[in-house]
Enzyme design. Structure first.
Site, PDB file in Angstrom:
ATOM      1  N   ASP A   1     -13.112   3.651  -1.577  1.00  0.00           N
ATOM      2  CA  ASP A   1     -11.748   3.833  -1.069  1.00  0.00           C
ATOM      3  C   ASP A   1     -11.756   4.407   0.342  1.00  0.00           C
ATOM      4  O   ASP A   1     -12.765   4.955   0.817  1.00  0.00           O
ATOM      5  CB  ASP A   1     -10.999   4.769  -2.031  1.00  0.00           C
TER       6      ASP A   1
ATOM      7  N   ASP B   1      -1.625  -0.814  -3.929  1.00  0.00           N
ATOM      8  CA  ASP B   1      -1.283   0.255  -4.869  1.00  0.00           C
ATOM      9  C   ASP B   1      -0.002  -0.065  -5.624  1.00  0.00           C
ATOM     10  O   ASP B   1       0.376   0.669  -6.534  1.00  0.00           O
ATOM     11  CB  ASP B   1      -1.127   1.585  -4.125  1.00  0.00           C
TER      12      ASP B   1
HETATM   13  C1  GLA Z   1      -5.865   5.209  -3.350  1.00  0.00           C
HETATM   14  C2  GLA Z   1      -6.170   3.985  -4.183  1.00  0.00           C
HETATM   15  C3  GLA Z   1      -5.729   4.204  -5.605  1.00  0.00           C
HETATM   16  C4  GLA Z   1      -6.422   5.433  -6.170  1.00  0.00           C
HETATM   17  C5  GLA Z   1      -6.143   6.630  -5.294  1.00  0.00           C
HETATM   18  C6  GLA Z   1      -6.956   7.841  -5.718  1.00  0.00           C
HETATM   19  O1  GLA Z   1      -4.502   5.371  -3.176  1.00  0.00           O
HETATM   20  O2  GLA Z   1      -5.557   2.858  -3.634  1.00  0.00           O
HETATM   21  O3  GLA Z   1      -6.013   3.069  -6.391  1.00  0.00           O
HETATM   22  O4  GLA Z   1      -7.792   5.187  -6.252  1.00  0.00           O
HETATM   23  O5  GLA Z   1      -6.457   6.369  -3.937  1.00  0.00           O
HETATM   24  O6  GLA Z   1      -6.722   8.927  -4.919  1.00  0.00           O
END
Ligand code: GLA
Length: 719
Positions: free
Chosen positions: A471, A541
């Site tokens: 990420d 997301d």
């Molecule tokens: C980002 C990712 C999510 C999750 C969060 C965790 O927003 O896109 O899927 O993994 O971080 O903090």
């Protein structure tokens, strides 16, 4: 042969698939562009100076010529492909061709992601060596053409062959002139949780600029732009497109000039990029991929899908069906312990899930997003058996085990920051702007790269880990490295990307069996650069099924279904508050790399049984959705209905997916004209009804959908 040189006309014709691209070296040794479009015979075009001789105006000929590598200072007023500031501070450049060479295959780009060949017969490469005599700058312009698709890749390699330092102020990997401006521009635009909406706008005199200065390709823009005829649609008409294989800040320009000409260029964003080249040093530009389609946007997308799925993505997962996963993020956020995770995994195993992914919150003292990034040691109060103990228990249930990392970050509240407060991107004497309470590691520095590689590798070697979600949850601010001298400060963003690519290459090669998925606040770095290292990306997301229709449809313009993470989450949806059926959520997610992202223990017995059926269906269909030809049929951007299909390579199996957002009263059933079938074959649906292939393509397949947020998925099999 893909590349033919016509010595008498001094033209090179690059042909592949149904595309040709023609170049010419003129008497003054300038490299000129003659053509890009539908395939032509190798000797079909010659340079005709009359095309440019009738201008009796204020403009110098050089400002009108169709340069392949425009440079500035002597009458060219657009964006140069190569801009150089010499030791005396002037920015005049003059590139003349010295030599050219045709070779089999396609060379890799050192330190950068790029498409590749497996057999040298798959592509040919044409390289020109050009020189700016006054400074000694040498430019190698590299063009490769893929035999089957006609995709053309371009990159520039700059070398300072002079005796004093030069500064690169502009670097456009592709810069292509068009003789017309009666075209539309299409690009992908968005924001966090609503990435990659398709935007189409007529080209107008002036400049259309798609860019990112964020240090990531970003949620707002995607490194892609297409030009098309006004009547081009999904199925017919011409499209000329560029996709930039890079994950950092970029710029794509479409500039319509005062003579009805147009130029499409793609490269580094000069707002946040310059590069000092000492004598003898080289700089390689990222790759631009040019794709032409004479059969509309589906034709273009299908060429990108095949290329990016088969000759950009690498590793053993490239050609494998991806496991059905469950990710705990929306199910638990930071509120979990081993027991809670095991109970989710247990439910998941019962319905046929194959991979359990532990998301954020397993390390340091991280119980919210305000600390611990950089401290990649397991939190034993949450997970007393450690990662190895948890992973062993998950494996005992028959599931693979995956783990979330955000390796490029550092929390001010972390042991790493306390020991290395200078390891983040920052400018001495200025505040360090935090986003999500975190700063970005200075990946330009070798010692920081080494730390990331060793910290992540230590975790990966400490337990049985089968999957990594990588990420990156903020954009750059104060994007400068304290380790660089003033004259190199503006190199920081690109040096960061080179550092990141080095880290990714090292880790993915050391753990070749792992499945890697990239992520950046959802789809903030969904680009071809990341797909070179990791064959899939978390699309967004936003997990709402209705929003996902637009997200997946827009993303499919360039990226294959095998690159898109797609999860079924809880209702009311956490991003939109919308309630949709489990069926619709499943029907949307099966068009990507399928997973769940919810607490399964909260589902009713009936819902669990339905989820089990969905998983079985996904497993049955996933080879088709990964390798089939994808056709967009009805657009969620144009109405309440969305439809797309996957057609197997032998054209005998078709998966048609149809979705309705809001229902419309008193409306005729949908008639969806399918594409890519065998016209003479008869196809049978699950209920035994039979349809002729040509009729399905001409007359269509009838679908009734009832109710808001409804969907149907049909599998048709040739008899
Ligand atoms: C980002 C990712 C999510 C999750 C969060 C965790 O927003 O896109 O899927 O993994 O971080 O903090």
């Amino acid at each position: 042969m893909s590349i033919e040189f016509n010595a008498s006309a001094c033209t090179w014709t690059l042909s592949g698939g149904s595309t040709s691209y023609v170049l010419h070296r003129d008497k003054q040794d300038r490299l000129l562009h003659l053509y890009w479009g539908k395939r032509l015979a190798a000797d079909a075009l010659r340079w005709d100076p009359r095309d440019y001789s009738s201008f009796a105006s204020f403009d110098l000929p050089v400002s009108i010529l169709p340069h392949e590598l425009p440079v500035c200072g002597s009458g060219w007023y657009g964006t140069p492909a190569v801009g150089i500031r010499g030791a005396d501070g002037s920015e005049v450049t003059d590139l003349q061709v010295i030599s050219s060479e045709i070779s089999a295959g396609k060379p890799p780009l050192p330190g950068l992601p790029a498409t590749y060949t497996e057999k040298s017969s798959e592509a040919q490469t044409l390289s020109f060596l050009l020189c700016d005599k006054a400074t000694g700058l040498m430019v190698t312009a590299q063009y490769s053409v893929f035999e089957s698709s006609g995709a053309i890749t371009r990159s520039l390699i700059l070398k300072n062959g002079g005796t004093s330092a030069l500064t690169v102020t502009s670097l456009m990997s592709a810069s292509v002139p068009f003789w017309r401006n009666d075209l539309d521009a299409v690009h992908l635009h968005g924001a966090w949780a609503r990435e990659r909406n398709i935007v189409r706008t007529p080209v107008a005199p002036g400049e259309l600029r798609i860019s990112s200065a964020r240090g990531a390709s970003g949620h707002e823009s995607n490194p892609f732009l297409a030009l098309c005829e006004h009547n081009t649609d999904e199925h017919s008409g011409c499209v000329w497109s560029v996709s930039f294989v890079y994950s950092g800040s970029f710029e794509i320009l479409c500039r319509a000039d005062n003579f009805g000409h147009l130029r499409l260029s793609a490269g580094m964003n000069p707002d946040v990029f310059s590069w000092r080249l000492e004598p003898g040093e080289t700089l390689v530009s990222p790759e631009a991929v040019l794709v032409f389609s004479g059969s509309g946007f589906n034709g273009m997308s299908q060429l990108y899908h095949a290329l990016y799925r088969e000759r950009l993505a690498r590793g053993c997962w490239r050609d494998r069906s991806r496991p059905v996963l469950i990710n705990n993020w929306e199910g638990t956020y930071f509120d979990f312990d081993e027991q809670r995770l095991l109970s989710i995994a247990e439910n998941a195993a019962e319905i046929g899930v194959e991979l359990f992914v532990l998301d954020d919150g397993w390390f340091g003292k991280r119980n919210s997003d305000n600390c611990s990034l950089g401290d990649w040691t397991v939190n034993l109060s949450k997970l007393p058996a450690g990662l190895s103990g948890l992973s062993a228990k998950i494996h005992d249930m028959g599931l693979l085990f995956g783990l979330w990392f955000e390796p490029e970050m550092i929390s001010p509240d972390s042991d790493l920051y306390r020991s290395h407060p200078d390891w983040c991107l920052h400018v001495d004497g200025r505040p360090r702007t935090e986003a999500r309470q975190q700063l970005i590691l200075d990946l330009t520095r070798p010692e920081v790269q080494e730390y990331v590689i060793s910290a992540i590798s230590a975790v990966l070697s400490s337990a049985r880990i089968d999957y990594v979600k990588w990420d990156m949850n903020r954009n750059m601010t104060e994007a400068y490295s304290v380790s660089l001298p003033p004259e190199r400060k503006k190199e920081t963003q690109h040096r960061y990307m080179l550092g990141l690519y080095h880290i990714l290459e090292t880790i993915t090669s050391a753990y070749p069996d792992l499945l890697f998925e990239s992520c950046s606040g959802g789809g903030g770095r969904f680009d071809p650069g990341m797909l070179f290292y990791m064959p899939q990306t978390w699309t967004s997301d936003d997990t709402d099924a209705v929003e996902r229709l637009k997200l997946q449809y827009g993303t499919s313009l360039v990226y294959p279904a095998s690159a898109m993470g797609a999860h079924v989450s809880a209702v009311p949806n956490h991003q939109t508050g919308r309630i949709t059926s489990l069926k619709m959520r499943g029907d949307v997610a099966l068009a990507g790399n399928f997973g769940f992202e919810l607490d399964l223990s909260k589902l009713s017995v009936n819902e669990l049984a339905e989820a089990k059926e969905i998983v079985a269906r996904v497993k049955h269909l996933r080879n088709l959705t990964r390798t089939g030809t994808f056709h967009r049929l009805l657009s969620p951007f144009e109405g309440q209905h969305t439809a797309w299909s996957f057609v197997s390579p032998d054209r005998k199996t078709v998966l048609l997916c149809v979705y309705q957002a809001l229902s419309i009263p008193n409306c005729a059933p949908l008639r969806i004209r399918l594409c890519g079938l065998l016209p003479d074959a008869w196809y049978e649906a699950a209920d035994g009804s039979r349809f002729n292939g040509a009729a399905l393509m001409q007359q269509g397949f009838t679908v009734f959908l009832r109710g808001d947020f409804s969907s149907e998925v049909f599998l048709l099999q040739a008899l």
